[in-house]
Design a protein around this motif. Structure first.
Motif, PDB file in Angstrom:
ATOM      1  N   GLN A 257       0.769  -0.748   0.215  1.00 34.55           N
ATOM      2  CA  GLN A 257      -0.211  -0.089   0.026  1.00 34.55           C
ATOM      3  C   GLN A 257       0.732   1.547   0.471  1.00 34.55           C
ATOM      4  O   GLN A 257       0.511   2.396  -1.066  1.00 34.55           O
ATOM      5  CB  GLN A 257      -1.643   0.305   1.547  1.00 34.55           C
ATOM      6  N   THR A 261       0.432   3.870  -3.348  1.00 34.25           N
ATOM      7  CA  THR A 261       0.240   4.383  -2.297  1.00 34.25           C
ATOM      8  C   THR A 261       1.573   6.170  -3.084  1.00 34.25           C
ATOM      9  O   THR A 261       0.902   7.640  -3.577  1.00 34.25           O
ATOM     10  CB  THR A 261       0.074   5.193  -0.900  1.00 34.25           C
ATOM     11  N   GLN A 315      -5.030   6.805  -0.935  1.00 36.97           N
ATOM     12  CA  GLN A 315      -4.032   6.798  -2.117  1.00 36.97           C
ATOM     13  C   GLN A 315      -3.569   7.957  -3.063  1.00 36.97           C
ATOM     14  O   GLN A 315      -2.664   8.460  -2.734  1.00 36.97           O
ATOM     15  CB  GLN A 315      -3.964   5.593  -2.876  1.00 36.97           C
TER      16      GLN A 315
END
Length: 370
Positions: A257, A261, A315
Motif C-alpha cells: 500500500q 500510495t 492513496q
C-alpha cells in the motif's frame, strides 16, 4: 495438466455481457477521440519527462487506446499472469477443497462481474504485468520482450467523463494522459521497481492462509464490515481487501500500500504541477473531478468498498500530499531520491509524515530545488 482454478474465458464472457455500453457517439466522433488521445499521450510523455527529470530506459512501451471489452480482455490476461503463483499454490495444496467450495466457473463469474463494474469506471492505466505475447510496440507490431508494460487509455470512459462533468475535452484528455504517462515513466525509468513490486506480491502470496474454513470466516466478517461502513458511512471500517488479510499478509500489505500510495500520489502531483502550463482549465477539471471521485449512490459506494476502491481514493490524497510536501521542501531532485532503491521508499507511517522520510533519507544532504 489439471484445469486452472479460475475459468478465465468465462470471466471475460461474463464481464463483456454485463458491461454497460459506452456513450452514444458517431463512429467519426469516436475516431477523433482515439486519434487525439494518441497524440496527447505522446505529448504528455515529453511534459512528464521534462518535469520529473526521469528518463525511460530500455524498450519503448506501447500506447493502447481501447474500448471497454478490450480493457476487460487485457486485464484478465494480466490477472492471469499475476495470480498464477497463488493459484499454483492452491492447486498443490488443496485443489479438491477449493474446487468444491468455490468452483472455477463461480470464480470466473465473480471476477467477470467485478470487471464489468470497473470497465465503465477506469479512464486509463499502466499495465505492469502482461503475458509475453502482449508486449508489442508500435504500429508494425514488433515484439519487445524486454518491455516493462503498456499504457492503456479507455476512450469511451474518458469521453463519458468529460461530457458528464462538462469540462473542455482536449484539456481533460491531456490531464488524464499526464497521470498515466507518469505511471509509465515510473516503471520505465526506475529499473528495479517492477521486480520489487513483484517480489512483494510473491511475499503476499506466500503468507496467504489457504484454510477454507478460516477464509470463509474472514469473508463473512469482511462483508459485514463493508455493509456497515457503506450504509453507516463509517470512514475507518476495512474493505474486503483489508479485512481478509492474515497478520502476516497485513505486514506485506502495508508495504504494498505504501508503494501504490507513492505511485498514485506522484502521478496526481505531476498532473497538477504540469497542468497549468499545458491544460488551461486544469483548476476547473480538478474541482469537478474531485466531486466525481467523492460521489456515487449507496450501491456504488458499496461496490467501491467491496473492491477496495475507496483505498485508492485515499492513496491519491495521502500520496499527493506527501509528494507535494517533499517537492516544496527539497525540490523535484530531492524527491527523486525516493527512486534510488527499495530502502528509500517511504513507509506507510512516513507517507503521513513527510518530514520523517526526509530526515531518514535525505538527512544532511543539501536541498535540491531543480
Amino acid at each position: 495438466m489439471d484445469a486452472e482454478l479460475v475459468d478465465w474465458e468465462l470471466a471475460v464472457t461474463t464481464a463483456r455481457r454485463l458491461v454497460r455500453p459506452g456513450p452514444q457517439i458517431t463512429r467519426e466522433q469516436a475516431g477523433e477521440v482515439v486519434a487525439e488521445l494518441r497524440r496527447l499521450a505522446v505529448d504528455a510523455e515529453r511534459h512528464v519527462e521534462d518535469y520529473t527529470h526521469l528518463a525511460p530506459a530500455g524498450a519503448i512501451t506501447p500506447i493502447n487506446v481501447v474500448d471497454r471489452p478490450e480493457w476487460v480482455r487485457s486485464n484478465v490476461a494480466g490477472l492471469r499472469v499475476l495470480t498464477t503463483p497463488l493459484l499454483g499454490k492452491l492447486s498443490d495444496q488443496q485443489r479438491g477443497t477449493f474446487s468444491t467450495a468455490v468452483g472455477r466457473r463461480v470464480t470466473g463469474i465473480q471476477l467477470g462481474t467485478a470487471l464489468a463494474y470497473l470497465a465503465s469506471k477506469v479512464l486509463g492505466q499502466y499495465e505492469v504485468f502482461l503475458p509475453p505475447e502482449e508486449y508489442l510496440a508500435g504500429p508494425d507490431g514488433s515484439a519487445t520482450p524486454d518491455a516493462v508494460g503498456r499504457l492503456s487509455l479507455v476512450a469511451p470512459n474518458i469521453a463519458h467523463a468529460e461530457a458528464t462533468m462538462g469540462v473542455v475535452p482536449r484539456d481533460f484528455r491531456m490531464w488524464v494522459c499526464l497521470h498515466e504517462q507518469t505511471h509509465r515513466t515510473q516503471f520505465t525509468a526506475v529499473p528495479w521497481l517492477r521486480s520489487h513490486l513483484e517480489s512483494e506480491i510473491t511475499a503476499f502470496i506466500e503468507a496467504t492462509d489457504l484454510d477454507p474454513d478460516v477464509l470463509a470466516d474472514r469473508v463473512r466478517s469482511a462483508v459485514a464490515a463493508v455493509r456497515g461502513a457503506v450504509f453507516d458511512r463509517g470512514a475507518d471500517s476495512p474493505s474486503v481487501v483489508e479485512a481478509l488479510q492474515t497478520p502476516a499478509q497485513r505486514a506485506v500489505l502495508d508495504r504494498l500500500q505504501a508503494i501504490m500510495t507513492l505511485l498514485e500520489g506522484h502521478a496526481d502531483q505531476v498532473m497538477d504541477a504540469v497542468g497549468p502550463r499545458v491544460v488551461p482549465t486544469v483548476a476547473d477539471i480538478r474541482s469537478k473531478f474531485e466531486g466525481r471521485r467523492d460521489g456515487g449512490s449507496p450501491l456504488d459506494r458499496f461496490i467501491r468498498r467491496l473492491l477496495g476502491l475507496d483505498l485508492k481514493l485515499q492513496q491519491y490524497r495521502q500520496g499527493g500530499a506527501f509528494v507535494r510536501a517533499v517537492v516544496a521542501e527539497a525540490g523535484v531532485g530531492g524527491f527523486n531520491t525516493v527512486w534510488e532503491s527499495p530502502t528509500t521508499l517511504p513507509t506507510r507511517a512516513e507517507l503521513a509524515d513527510p518530514t520523517a522520510w526526509m530526515q531518514r533519507v535525505l538527512g544532511s544532504r543539501p536541498s535540491i530545488s531543480a
